[in-house]
Design an enzyme around this catalytic site. Structure first.
Site, PDB file in Angstrom:
ATOM      1  N   ASN A   1       0.831  -1.201   0.000  1.00 22.71           N
ATOM      2  CA  ASN A   1       0.000   0.000   0.000  1.00 22.71           C
ATOM      3  C   ASN A   1       0.874   1.262   0.000  1.00 22.71           C
ATOM      4  OD1 ASN A   1      -2.274   1.636   0.149  1.00 22.71           O
ATOM      5  ND2 ASN A   1      -2.431   1.467   2.370  1.00 22.71           N
TER       6      ASN A   1
ATOM      7  N   HIS B   1      -5.393  13.859  -5.562  1.00 27.05           N
ATOM      8  CA  HIS B   1      -4.186  13.979  -4.736  1.00 27.05           C
ATOM      9  C   HIS B   1      -3.586  15.367  -4.820  1.00 27.05           C
ATOM     10  CE1 HIS B   1      -4.343   9.660  -5.884  1.00 27.05           C
ATOM     11  NE2 HIS B   1      -4.339   9.599  -4.586  1.00 27.05           N
TER      12      HIS B   1
ATOM     13  N   GLY C   1     -17.086   9.435  -2.231  1.00 31.51           N
ATOM     14  CA  GLY C   1     -17.520   9.183  -0.852  1.00 31.51           C
ATOM     15  C   GLY C   1     -17.128  10.251   0.133  1.00 31.51           C
TER      16      GLY C   1
HETATM   17  N1  GLN Z   1     -15.118   6.015  -0.192  1.00 29.59           N
HETATM   18  C1  GLN Z   1     -13.738   6.284   0.028  1.00 29.59           C
HETATM   19  C2  GLN Z   1     -13.496   7.772   0.060  1.00 29.59           C
HETATM   20  O1  GLN Z   1     -14.068   8.467  -0.689  1.00 29.59           O
HETATM   21  C3  GLN Z   1     -12.848   5.644  -1.022  1.00 29.59           C
HETATM   22  C4  GLN Z   1     -11.401   5.934  -0.775  1.00 29.59           C
HETATM   23  C5  GLN Z   1     -10.415   5.157  -1.631  1.00 29.59           C
HETATM   24  O2  GLN Z   1     -10.746   4.556  -2.604  1.00 29.59           O
HETATM   25  N2  GLN Z   1      -9.174   5.161  -1.270  1.00 29.59           N
HETATM   26  O3  GLN Z   1     -12.709   8.268   0.816  1.00 29.59           O
END
Ligand code: GLN
Ligand code: ZN
Length: 767
Positions: free
Chosen positions: A126, A707, A447
Site C-alpha cells: 500500500n 491527490h 464518498g
Molecule cells: N469512499 C472512500 C473515500 O471516498 C474511497 C477511498 C479510496 O478509494 N481510497 O474516501
C-alpha cells in the site's frame, strides 16, 4: 560472526515528525532550512537507533521527503520539461512532480500550474511510488542542484561515526517501473538503459570516493514475470557496474519468488544477493545454488511487511540450514524488505491489550530481532531473548482470542448461490433505471468530503470523552448536512454523506468488527505525507451490530436525491490491515465478506438502495506472478465481494470503486457491480480507455486527480470527456473524480466539483 542487516527503516518518525514538517513547509509555515534540518534529525535518530541495537549493516539513502523513486528521478534529471520551466527551487520541483503545483502569480514569480506525475502502488504493498516518466528528450545526467543525496547522506552518517550501506534502486527496476511520457508513447523505457548506466556509474564512483565499499542495489522487478528483453538487460547493466573505482553491489530483491528469473542474475558480477525468505522460503535451495563461492547471501527472514513477532527458533533453524549450504561466513541475517511498511515503534503503544501487544513487533523491535537471530546463529548466548520469544509465540498459538466457532460455522455455508445476484446485470439495469431515473452522464463522488480540522478536533474530543455521544452525533449530522446541501446546490445526481465520522476507510470498520486490534500510533507511509494506521486482524472476524446505517439514514432523510451508502470491501479491509499469518487470506476475506453482507442488507432494509462497496486494494493484492496463486486470488477476492453484495434486490444499485493501479477490466467484471468508478485522470494511454470500453456494466472514469490541490477548469473536463467519448459509449458513462476528497480543502473541492458537474451538463445538452 554472522552479520545482521536492515534494508531500510521507516522515515516518518515515531510521532509523524516528517508529515508535520513537510505539510508545514507546503503551507508556507516553515522554511526550507527547517524542513531539511528535520530530515537530518530523523536520519540521525534512525541510524543511531540501529547502531545502538547492534545492527552491522545499516542502510542510508532510505530516507525521502516524498518517495525514494522520485528522489532518483530528480537526481538523474528525469524531469519532464513541464516541471523545469518555472525556475522553482530543486525541492519545489521535486514536490511539484510528486503532488502537482498550482500557484498564483506574484510580483516576482510567474503563475505555476502543473499536475503531478503518476503515482502507483509499489508492488503488492500500500506504499505508492511516483512513476518515473521518460521521453525521447530525457537527458540523463547527475543533477546536483540539490546535492547528491546518496553521497550526502552517506557522509552525514559517517560524520556521526556511523558507517552505512547506501540503498539505490537498480537500473533495470528503475526503468521498468517507469513509463513513457505523453509526448513519447512509442518509447520503451528499458531502451534507455545505455543512457542511464553512465549516470549510475558516476553516482557509484562518487559513493566509493566518499568511502562506501558496498551498496545495496534494489532490483525488486526480479519478482515479476519479466519479458525476455528485460531479463537479458541485467547482464548488460551489471557488467557495466563493476570497476576498481566502484563499490561492491549487493543485488537485492524482495516481496516474492526470484526463481523464474534466476538465469538472468546467476552470473552477475555482484558481491552478493538478498532474497525474501519470509514470502518464499521454498526458494532457498535454488537461489543459494547460484552463489559463486565468494558471494554473500543476505537472508531476509524478519518480515518487513507485517507486525507479527518473528519466531526465533524457526528463523534460526532456517538461517542455519542456508548457512550449511553456503557457509556461515557468507550469510547475513536481514529484514525481508525495507521496514518502511511497518510502524515505527511498539513502545509507543500504550493502549494495546498487553496479551496482544506481546505478539507484535514493529520496525524498532524488528531491528532487534535481526540482531538477536544473527547472534543466535553465531552461537552467542541469547537464551533469555529466546525464552521470552518462545513464550509469546506459544501464547498466540494457544490463545482463544483468535478463534470463534460461530464464524467458522457460517463460513462453511458460503457457496455459489450466496455469492450471486438474483438476476444478471441486463435485467437489473432496467429495474434500477425505473427506480432512479438518472440523467445521461450521471454525476457522483467517491464518498469522502474534506476532513477539516474542525472534524478532527471534534473527533479527538469525542475520543477523549470531552464530547458526549449525543453532542458528537449532532456535530456529525451538521457536517453531513453541509455536504448534502453543497451537493444539491451544485447539482450532483447521486449524493454521498461525506464520511465525516470516519477516521479512515478501513480502521473505521475494523473498530466496529470483532477480531481486530488497533494501534494508537502505528502509522505507515502510504504516499507522500499521507500515512495510514492499519488495524491488525488478530482473530476470526464478525460484525456485532450495524456500522454505517445511522449516518446514511440521516443523510437520506434530509434529501430527495438518492443517497449512496458507503462501505469498504472485504479485500480492501484485509489488504489495508495487517493480516493474520496463521490462517489464509482467503478465509479472512470471506469472513469479512459475510460481515459486510449483513451491513449491505441492513442498509437496503433501511432504504439505502444505492450502495458503494470500495475495493481500491483489489489490484494491489494480485499475486505478482501469473499462475495458480494469482488465479486463486482472483476467485476468492471476487467471491468475497459478491458474498458481501449479492443479497440485495435487483433494483438496488451496487457501486464499487478502484484506484491507484493499472486495472484489468476482467478482474473487475468478476465482481458484477452495477456501476464502478476507477481512477483515471492520469492515464494517458488511449489503449487503457479502449480496454474498458467493452466493460459490460456502467463505469465512471475518474476525471480529476484528488491527490493534487489543482483545480481543473470546466473546459479541461469537457476536453477530457470528449477524448474518452471517442472510444467510450455515452450511455454507460458516469462522471466522477478519481477518488474520495478527504485530503482536499473545501475551496478546491467546491471549485473542482462545480466545474465537473458543469461539464456533465454541457454533454447532456448536446446529447
Ligand atoms: N469512499 C472512500 C473515500 O471516498 C474511497 C477511498 C479510496 O478509494 N481510497 O474516501
Ligand atoms: Zn479511491
Amino acid at each position: 560472526m554472522v552479520q545482521s542487516s536492515v534494508l531500510g527503516f521507516p522515515r516518518i518518525g515515531g510521532q509523524r515528525e516528517l508529515k508535520k514538517v513537510t505539510e508545514a513547509y507546503w503551507g508556507g509555515k516553515v522554511s526550507v532550512d527547517d524542513l531539511l534540518a528535520k530530515g537530518k534529525e530523523l536520519r540521525a535518530h534512525n541510524w543511531k537507533l540501529q547502531k545502538d541495537a547492534g545492527v552491522d549493516v545499516i542502510p542510508s539513502n532510505d530516507f525521502s521527503f516524498y518517495d525514494q523513486v522520485l528522489d532518483l528521478s530528480l537526481l538523474f534529471n528525469a524531469i519532464p520539461e513541464r516541471y523545469t520551466k518555472f525556475n522553482l527551487s530543486p525541492i519545489d520541483v521535486f514536490f511539484a512532480m510528486g503532488r502537482g503545483l498550482q500557484r498564483k502569480a506574484t510580483e516576482s514569480t510567474a503563475a505555476v500550474d502543473v499536475t503531478a506525475l503518476e503515482m502507483v502502488k509499489w508492488f503488492d504493498s500500500n506504499y505508492h511510488y511516483v512513476r518515473p516518466t521518460f521521453s525521447h528528450s530525457t537527458d540523463f545526467k547527475l543533477n546536483t542542484s540539490a546535492g547528491v543525496k546518496p553521497v550526502d547522506e552517506y557522509l552525514e552518517a559517517k560524520a556521526l561515526g556511523i558507517e552505512t550501506r547506501p540503498v539505490i534502486l537498480g537500473p533495470v527496476s528503475y526503468l521498468y517501473l517507469g513509463k513513457a511520457d505523453k509526448d513519447s508513447l512509442d518509447l520503451e523505457p528499458i531502451s534507455l538503459l545505455e543512457k542511464v548506466l553512465p549516470v549510475y556509474k558516476e553516482l557509484l564512483a562518487k559513493l566509493k570516493e566518499a568511502g562506501a565499499t558496498e551498496v545495496q542495489i534494489d532490483e525488486p522487478v526480479l519478482v515479476l514475470d519479466l519479458p525476455e528483453a528485460v531479463k537479458s538487460k541485467f547482464q548488460t547493466a551489471y557488467d557495466a557496474l563493476v570497476g576498481d573505482n566502484l563499490p561492491q553491489l549487493i543485488l537485492t530483491t524482495y516481496f516474492g519468488d526470484v526463481r523464474p528469473n534466476l538465469d538472468a542474475i546467476k552470473s552477475l558480477p555482484v558481491a552478493g544477493f538478498h532474497f525474501d525468505f519470509v514470502r518464499v522460503p521454498e526458494q532457498a535451495d535454488e537461489v543459494a545454488s547460484i552463489l559463486n563461492g565468494k558471494q554473500t547471501l543476505s537472508v531476509g527472514i524478519v518480515d518487513g511487511r507485517n507486525i507479527w513477532k518473528t519466531d526465533f527458533a524457526k528463523a534460526t533453524a532456517f538461517v542455519n540450514k542456508v548457512a550449511d549450504k553456503v557457509g556461515k561466513d557468507k550469510v547475513i541475517v536481514s529484514t525481508s524488505s525495507s521496514l518502511l511498511h511497518t510502524p515505527v515503534d511498539l513502545d509507543n503503544e500504550k493502549k494495546l491489550d498487553p496479551v496482544i501487544k506481546d505478539w507484535f513487533s514493529f520496525a524498532t523491535q524488528k531491528v532487534q530481532e535481526v540482531v538477536t537471530i544473527a547472534k543466535n546463529v553465531s552461537g552467542e548466548d541469547v537464551s533469555e531473548a529466546l525464552a521470552a520469544n518462545a513464550k509469546s509465540i506459544k501464547s498466540r498459538q494457544e490463545s482463544s482470542i483468535t478463534t470463534n466457532p460461530k464464524v467458522q460455522e457460517r463460513l462453511a455455508t458460503v457457496n455459489e448461490a450466496l455469492s450471486t445476484r438474483k438476476a444478471p446485470f441486463d435485467e437489473r439495469l432496467p429495474a434500477q433505471q425505473a427506480k432512479y431515473n438518472l440523467p445521461l452522464f450521471p454525476t457522483t463522488t467517491i464518498g469522502s468530503f474534506p476532513q477539516t480540522k474542525d472534524i478532527r478536533i471534534n473527533r479527538n474530543k469525542f475520543v477523549k470523552g470531552e464530547l458526549t455521544a449525543q453532542q458528537y452525533e449532532e456535530f456529525i449530522n451538521k457536517e453531513i448536512e453541509t455536504v448534502v446541501r453543497f451537493q444539491e446546490e451544485i447539482g450532483l445526481d447521486v449524493l454521498v454523506h461525506g464520511e465525516p465520522e470516519r477516521n479512515d476507510m478501513v480502521q473505521y470498520f475494523g473498530e466496529q468488527l470483532d477480531g481486530f486490534a488497533f494501534t494508537t500510533n502505528g502509522w505507515v507511509q502510504s504516499y507522500g505525507s499521507r500515512y495510514v494506521r492499519p488495524p491488525v486482524v488478530v482473530g476470526d472476524v464478525s460484525r456485532p451490530k450495524a456500522m454505517t446505517v445511522k449516518e446514511s439514514v440521516y443523510a437520506q432523510s434530509i434529501t430527495k436525491k438518492p443517497m449512496k451508502g458507503m462501505l469498504t470491501g472485504p479485500v480492501t479491509c484485509l489488504r489495508w490491515s495487517f493480516p493474520r499469518d496463521d490462517v489464509s487470506q482467503k478465509v479472512q476475506a470471506l469472513q469479512l465478506g459475510l460481515a459486510l453482507r449483513d451491513e449491505v442488507q441492513d442498509l437496503e432494509a433501511a432504504g439505502i438502495t444505492v450502495i458503494q462497496v470500495d475495493e481500491p486494494a483489489i489490484r494491489e493484492g494480485l499475486p505478482l506472478r501469473a499462475g495458480k496463486e494469482r488465479s486463486d486470488y482472483l476467485n476468492w477476492a471476487a467471491q468475497s465481494f459478491r458474498v458481501a453484495t449479492s443479497g440485495v434486490e435487483n433494483d438496488t444499485q451496487i457501486h464499487s470503486h478502484f484506484c491507484y493501479s493499472d486495472l484489468d477490466p476482467n478482474h473487475i467484471k468478476a465482481l458484477d457491480a452495477d456501476v464502478v468508478s476507477i481512477e483515471f485522470s492520469k492515464k494517458d494511454d488511449p489503449n487503457y480507455i479502449q480496454e474498458f470500453s467493452n466493460y459490460p456494466n456502467h463505469i465512471g472514469l475518474g476525471l480529476f486527480d484528488i491527490h493534487s490541490p489543482r483545480i481543473p477548469s470546466k473546459e479541461e473536463f469537457v476536453a477530457r470527456i470528449e477524448e474518452i467519448l471517442k472510444v467510450y459509449p455515452a450511455n454507460k458513462f458516469w462522471v466522477n473524480p478519481d477518488c474520495g476528497l478527504k485530503t482536499r480543502g473545501w475551496e478546491e473541492t467546491r471549485a473542482s466539483l462545480t466545474n465537473m458537474v458543469d461539464a456533465a451538463k454541457h454533454f447532456r445538452a448536446k446529447n
